[in-house]
Motif scaffolding. Structure first.
Motif, PDB file in Angstrom:
ATOM      1  N   ARG A  94      -2.697  -0.394  -6.816  1.00 18.80           N
ATOM      2  CA  ARG A  94      -3.345  -1.046  -7.959  1.00 18.80           C
ATOM      3  C   ARG A  94      -2.603  -2.314  -8.363  1.00 18.80           C
ATOM      4  O   ARG A  94      -3.164  -3.190  -8.995  1.00 18.80           O
ATOM      5  CB  ARG A  94      -3.515  -0.078  -9.121  1.00 18.80           C
ATOM      6  CG  ARG A  94      -2.243   0.363  -9.766  1.00 18.80           C
ATOM      7  CD  ARG A  94      -2.528   1.346 -10.904  1.00 18.80           C
ATOM      8  NE  ARG A  94      -1.314   1.936 -11.404  1.00 18.80           N
ATOM      9  CZ  ARG A  94      -0.765   3.053 -10.950  1.00 18.80           C
ATOM     10  NH1 ARG A  94      -1.347   3.708  -9.973  1.00 18.80           N
ATOM     11  NH2 ARG A  94       0.349   3.509 -11.455  1.00 18.80           N
ATOM     12  N   HIS A  95      -1.331  -2.425  -7.957  1.00 19.25           N
ATOM     13  CA  HIS A  95      -0.546  -3.631  -8.253  1.00 19.25           C
ATOM     14  C   HIS A  95      -0.458  -4.580  -7.060  1.00 19.25           C
ATOM     15  O   HIS A  95      -0.424  -5.789  -7.234  1.00 19.25           O
ATOM     16  CB  HIS A  95       0.872  -3.262  -8.691  1.00 19.25           C
ATOM     17  CG  HIS A  95       0.933  -2.458  -9.937  1.00 19.25           C
ATOM     18  ND1 HIS A  95       0.449  -2.905 -11.148  1.00 19.25           N
ATOM     19  CD2 HIS A  95       1.397  -1.204 -10.157  1.00 19.25           C
ATOM     20  CE1 HIS A  95       0.630  -1.976 -12.068  1.00 19.25           C
ATOM     21  NE2 HIS A  95       1.204  -0.931 -11.491  1.00 19.25           N
ATOM     22  N   TYR A  96      -0.387  -4.024  -5.849  1.00 22.61           N
ATOM     23  CA  TYR A  96      -0.082  -4.839  -4.680  1.00 22.61           C
ATOM     24  C   TYR A  96      -1.160  -4.847  -3.604  1.00 22.61           C
ATOM     25  O   TYR A  96      -1.012  -5.536  -2.599  1.00 22.61           O
ATOM     26  CB  TYR A  96       1.235  -4.367  -4.047  1.00 22.61           C
ATOM     27  CG  TYR A  96       2.392  -4.366  -5.012  1.00 22.61           C
ATOM     28  CD1 TYR A  96       2.806  -5.539  -5.623  1.00 22.61           C
ATOM     29  CD2 TYR A  96       3.061  -3.184  -5.321  1.00 22.61           C
ATOM     30  CE1 TYR A  96       3.865  -5.537  -6.515  1.00 22.61           C
ATOM     31  CE2 TYR A  96       4.113  -3.181  -6.210  1.00 22.61           C
ATOM     32  CZ  TYR A  96       4.517  -4.354  -6.812  1.00 22.61           C
ATOM     33  OH  TYR A  96       5.556  -4.355  -7.688  1.00 22.61           O
TER      34      TYR A  96
END
Length: 132
Positions: A94-96
């Motif tokens: 979800r971040h990367y």
């Protein structure tokens, strides 16, 4: 430059190390399989390959090392342009995940991730990433 069959991105992390070991195992049966590992640190990637070689008894000295970082769009695209299939083990997704997916699309590589994160799976489907 010819493309590698598979590149494992995030190869020094928990999941990436397991993916590398599995690739070593299945790669024994396919002499045409070419592959590489990718991540932020060349030294850590080399160390992981040395450890895996020692643990499996396989010579991994010819495995290509690619330095790429999720914060560096150019490095991601260069990584993806060297792969037929990119296996993304770099998380949390979800971040990367999104920059890597975009680089795979731009680099014309097939993309596989090992995410089981509901937020990513739902967001990807909602955004239509699967159809690009």
């Amino acid at each position: 430059m010819s493309r590698l069959s598979i590149v494992i991105f995030g190869a020094t992390g928990f999941t990436g190390k397991h993916a590398v070991r599995e690739l070593v195992r299945v790669g024994k049966a396919d002499s045409a399989l070419t592959w590489g590992v990718a991540g932020r640190s060349r030294d850590k990637l080399q160390s992981m390959l040395d450890e895996t070689s020692k643990a499996t008894g396989e010579d991994l000295s010819s495995v290509k090392i690619i330095v790429a970082d999720v914060g560096d769009e150019k490095s991601l695209k260069e990584m993806c342009s060297q792969a037929h299939v990119l296996v993304n083990c770099c998380g949390p997704y979800r971040h990367y995940g999104e920059p890597v997916v975009r680089a795979a699309i731009d680099g014309k590589a097939h993309y596989v991730d090992v995410s089981g994160e509901p937020q990513v799976m739902t967001a990807g489907l909602a955004a239509g990433v699967h159809s690009k």
